[in-house]
Design an enzyme around this catalytic site. Sequence first.
Site: not given
Length: 213
Positions: A13, A88, A127, A160, A171
Amino acid sequence: MRLLLVGPPGAGKGTQAQFLAAHYSIPHISTGDIFRANLKAGTELGNQAKSFMDRGELVPDSVTNDMVKDRLTHDDVANGFLLDGYPRNIDQADFLKNVLEKAGTPLDAALEFKLENAEIIARLSGRRVCRGCGENSHIIFNPSKVAGVCDACGGELYHRKDDDAEVIAHRLDVYAEQTEPIIDYYRSAGLLRTISAIGEVSEIAARAIAALK
Ligand SMILES: [Zn+2]
């Protein structure tokens, strides 16, 4: 164009938000940026947010809502805006609706980025981020020339904590529970546009613009 983006973490996004904001000449408003700006300027709302963060607590919706409401009064939103990372949950969506209705500037569209959980996990777990310059790479989709070394600056690439499989699963749970209901909310309001978040950045951008016509 008054627009908001909704989609799971890892859907890309942020990249699309930058592209679309430039395309429509509207400001890209992310809650992260609003928080940083309020904290830096030491505003009343920023200080309130900080008091929760200092105690390790989540900043309540009321504070986030007021920050967004304030941001939407700035001069640069005269021709529209692109909201990224807000709302959210349903309460925030209701709040936004009231603010925009009172201002006589209702939302034009909510653009949903659709992506399967397996794809999200593959994306996020591969990632890598550079400690030196913050550049992103990906061990499968966008590998660095030398494993573990940033192409741009030679810095160390690291994984991360946020991108660990367990953290990603959490998440995604939070997203499904709190944020996904706003997709039906905007569908009922006739504002939802849905596109697939699979493919090249330019392909997804073209899909987004076609969906918003
Ligand atoms: Zn780097």
